[in-house]
Motif scaffolding. Structure first.
Motif, PDB file in Angstrom:
ATOM      1  N   UNK A  23     -26.830 -67.011 135.012  1.00 27.55           N
ATOM      2  CA  UNK A  23     -27.142 -65.876 134.149  1.00 27.55           C
ATOM      3  C   UNK A  23     -25.947 -65.567 133.271  1.00 27.55           C
ATOM      4  N   UNK A  24     -26.213 -64.787 132.226  1.00 33.25           N
ATOM      5  CA  UNK A  24     -25.154 -64.392 131.299  1.00 33.25           C
ATOM      6  C   UNK A  24     -25.036 -62.874 131.361  1.00 33.25           C
ATOM      7  N   UNK A  25     -23.915 -62.338 131.855  1.00 36.92           N
ATOM      8  CA  UNK A  25     -23.783 -60.876 131.900  1.00 36.92           C
ATOM      9  C   UNK A  25     -23.571 -60.306 130.497  1.00 36.92           C
ATOM     10  N   UNK A  26     -24.434 -59.372 130.130  1.00 33.90           N
ATOM     11  CA  UNK A  26     -24.315 -58.687 128.837  1.00 33.90           C
ATOM     12  C   UNK A  26     -24.432 -57.195 129.117  1.00 33.90           C
ATOM     13  N   UNK A  27     -23.313 -56.524 129.186  1.00 32.11           N
ATOM     14  CA  UNK A  27     -23.327 -55.101 129.502  1.00 32.11           C
ATOM     15  C   UNK A  27     -23.838 -54.871 130.916  1.00 32.11           C
ATOM     16  N   UNK A  28     -24.766 -53.926 131.062  1.00 34.95           N
ATOM     17  CA  UNK A  28     -25.353 -53.613 132.362  1.00 34.95           C
ATOM     18  C   UNK A  28     -26.352 -54.684 132.781  1.00 34.95           C
ATOM     19  N   UNK A  29     -26.953 -55.343 131.818  1.00 34.06           N
ATOM     20  CA  UNK A  29     -28.008 -56.318 132.079  1.00 34.06           C
ATOM     21  C   UNK A  29     -27.445 -57.710 132.357  1.00 34.06           C
ATOM     22  N   UNK A  30     -28.238 -58.492 133.083  1.00 28.91           N
ATOM     23  CA  UNK A  30     -27.937 -59.900 133.295  1.00 28.91           C
ATOM     24  C   UNK A  30     -28.962 -60.690 132.491  1.00 28.91           C
ATOM     25  N   UNK A  31     -28.498 -61.434 131.495  1.00 26.69           N
ATOM     26  CA  UNK A  31     -29.403 -62.259 130.710  1.00 26.69           C
ATOM     27  C   UNK A  31     -29.804 -63.455 131.561  1.00 26.69           C
ATOM     28  N   UNK A  32     -31.076 -63.562 131.859  1.00 27.60           N
ATOM     29  CA  UNK A  32     -31.581 -64.581 132.760  1.00 27.60           C
ATOM     30  C   UNK A  32     -32.699 -65.359 132.068  1.00 27.60           C
ATOM     31  N   UNK A  33     -32.350 -66.300 131.190  1.00 30.24           N
ATOM     32  CA  UNK A  33     -33.342 -67.007 130.384  1.00 30.24           C
ATOM     33  C   UNK A  33     -34.383 -67.789 131.181  1.00 30.24           C
ATOM     34  N   UNK A  34     -34.035 -68.244 132.386  1.00 33.58           N
ATOM     35  CA  UNK A  34     -34.987 -69.030 133.169  1.00 33.58           C
ATOM     36  C   UNK A  34     -36.233 -68.203 133.501  1.00 33.58           C
ATOM     37  N   UNK A  35     -36.068 -66.908 133.732  1.00 29.58           N
ATOM     38  CA  UNK A  35     -37.220 -66.056 134.027  1.00 29.58           C
ATOM     39  C   UNK A  35     -38.202 -66.056 132.860  1.00 29.58           C
ATOM     40  N   UNK A  36     -37.704 -65.998 131.660  1.00 29.87           N
ATOM     41  CA  UNK A  36     -38.574 -65.948 130.487  1.00 29.87           C
ATOM     42  C   UNK A  36     -39.225 -67.311 130.232  1.00 29.87           C
ATOM     43  N   UNK A  37     -38.480 -68.357 130.513  1.00 32.37           N
ATOM     44  CA  UNK A  37     -39.022 -69.710 130.450  1.00 32.37           C
ATOM     45  C   UNK A  37     -40.224 -69.821 131.392  1.00 32.37           C
ATOM     46  N   UNK A  38     -40.034 -69.399 132.625  1.00 29.19           N
ATOM     47  CA  UNK A  38     -41.089 -69.459 133.640  1.00 29.19           C
ATOM     48  C   UNK A  38     -42.263 -68.558 133.255  1.00 29.19           C
ATOM     49  N   UNK A  39     -41.977 -67.379 132.705  1.00 23.73           N
ATOM     50  CA  UNK A  39     -43.054 -66.460 132.314  1.00 23.73           C
ATOM     51  C   UNK A  39     -43.990 -67.085 131.288  1.00 23.73           C
ATOM     52  N   UNK A  40     -43.432 -67.726 130.282  1.00 24.28           N
ATOM     53  CA  UNK A  40     -44.274 -68.318 129.232  1.00 24.28           C
ATOM     54  C   UNK A  40     -45.064 -69.495 129.780  1.00 24.28           C
ATOM     55  N   UNK A  41     -44.445 -70.319 130.606  1.00 26.15           N
ATOM     56  CA  UNK A  41     -45.164 -71.436 131.220  1.00 26.15           C
ATOM     57  C   UNK A  41     -46.330 -70.895 132.038  1.00 26.15           C
ATOM     58  N   UNK A  42     -46.084 -69.875 132.837  1.00 23.92           N
ATOM     59  CA  UNK A  42     -47.141 -69.275 133.662  1.00 23.92           C
ATOM     60  C   UNK A  42     -48.236 -68.663 132.802  1.00 23.92           C
ATOM     61  N   UNK A  43     -47.865 -68.001 131.722  1.00 23.44           N
ATOM     62  CA  UNK A  43     -48.848 -67.370 130.850  1.00 23.44           C
ATOM     63  C   UNK A  43     -49.821 -68.400 130.284  1.00 23.44           C
ATOM     64  N   UNK A  44     -49.298 -69.540 129.863  1.00 22.21           N
ATOM     65  CA  UNK A  44     -50.119 -70.562 129.227  1.00 22.21           C
ATOM     66  C   UNK A  44     -50.930 -71.355 130.253  1.00 22.21           C
ATOM     67  N   UNK A  45     -50.334 -71.661 131.374  1.00 22.74           N
ATOM     68  CA  UNK A  45     -51.002 -72.519 132.350  1.00 22.74           C
ATOM     69  C   UNK A  45     -51.831 -71.722 133.361  1.00 22.74           C
ATOM     70  N   UNK A  46     -51.337 -70.564 133.791  1.00 25.95           N
ATOM     71  CA  UNK A  46     -51.989 -69.831 134.875  1.00 25.95           C
ATOM     72  C   UNK A  46     -52.665 -68.529 134.467  1.00 25.95           C
ATOM     73  N   UNK A  47     -52.188 -67.894 133.400  1.00 24.93           N
ATOM     74  CA  UNK A  47     -52.790 -66.639 132.958  1.00 24.93           C
ATOM     75  C   UNK A  47     -51.941 -65.425 133.275  1.00 24.93           C
ATOM     76  N   UNK A  48     -52.347 -64.257 132.752  1.00 23.36           N
ATOM     77  CA  UNK A  48     -51.523 -63.055 132.880  1.00 23.36           C
ATOM     78  C   UNK A  48     -51.402 -62.505 134.300  1.00 23.36           C
ATOM     79  N   UNK A  49     -52.434 -62.616 135.111  1.00 20.06           N
ATOM     80  CA  UNK A  49     -52.366 -62.062 136.472  1.00 20.06           C
ATOM     81  C   UNK A  49     -51.342 -62.821 137.308  1.00 20.06           C
ATOM     82  N   UNK A  50     -51.430 -64.136 137.280  1.00 20.35           N
ATOM     83  CA  UNK A  50     -50.439 -64.946 137.993  1.00 20.35           C
ATOM     84  C   UNK A  50     -49.047 -64.735 137.412  1.00 20.35           C
ATOM     85  N   UNK A  51     -48.951 -64.637 136.098  1.00 20.74           N
ATOM     86  CA  UNK A  51     -47.655 -64.443 135.452  1.00 20.74           C
ATOM     87  C   UNK A  51     -46.971 -63.166 135.903  1.00 20.74           C
ATOM     88  N   UNK A  52     -47.707 -62.065 135.941  1.00 20.33           N
ATOM     89  CA  UNK A  52     -47.123 -60.783 136.380  1.00 20.33           C
ATOM     90  C   UNK A  52     -46.770 -60.851 137.863  1.00 20.33           C
TER      91      UNK A  52
END
Length: 166
Positions: A23-52
């Protein structure tokens, strides 16, 4: 079909948790690009319920392991939801990516503010979350876009979406 979806969801959650060390620390937040990568893959392949569900499970496991923060919940879950809905209604990979970016970078960042104020004793202004969340989600979503375009061109994406053998 449900077993295959559950198995893929488990693999994506595992990928998100295992890669949480990066992860990349940016202020209080931790930038975690892998989570967003996984979210989009899940959205396209599995749908919003599985993604959430996956975003929640990944955030929970990362917090239990000490590699995440409470800010992971609103950011990842809003992004996964909007990404999944955008893909469901547009059937467009770019729509899924834009849903993730807007859901995490704007909606998730705004929802992170009260969590940070109440539980993390943060005095960062609400706009202080938008930039780190946007940076993280643009990087991860862009990487997922590259993978999804490649999978689509090779027809693997269609097979994944319809539960066929690869």
């Amino acid at each position: 079909m449900k077993v295959k979806k559950l198995a893929l969801a488990g693999v994506l959650v595992a990928m998100g948790v295992v890669c949480s060390a990066f992860y990349i620390p940016i202020g209080v937040a931790k930038a975690f690009p892998v989570q967003h990568f996984v979210n989009v893959i899940a959205a396209v392949v599995l749908g919003p319920v599985y993604g959430v569900g996956m975003a929640f499970a990944t955030s929970l496991l990362r917090n239990v392991m000490g590699t995440g923060s409470l800010l992971a919940f609103p950011g990842s879950m809003c992004g996964a939801l909007l990404s999944g809905l955008m893909y469901r209604y547009s059937k467009n990979i770019y729509g899924a990516v834009l849903g993730e970016i807007f859901g995490t970078g704007i909606v998730g960042a705004i929802l992170a503010y009260p969590i940070a104020a109440l539980f993390l004793s943060s005095t960062v202004a609400i706009y202080g979350f938008i930039l780190p969340f946007l940076i993280s989600t643009v990087v991860g979503s862009s990487l997922s876009l590259l993978l999804l375009i490649t999978l689509k061109r090779s027809s693997v994406l269609f097979r994944l979406q319809h539960g066929e053998e690869i």
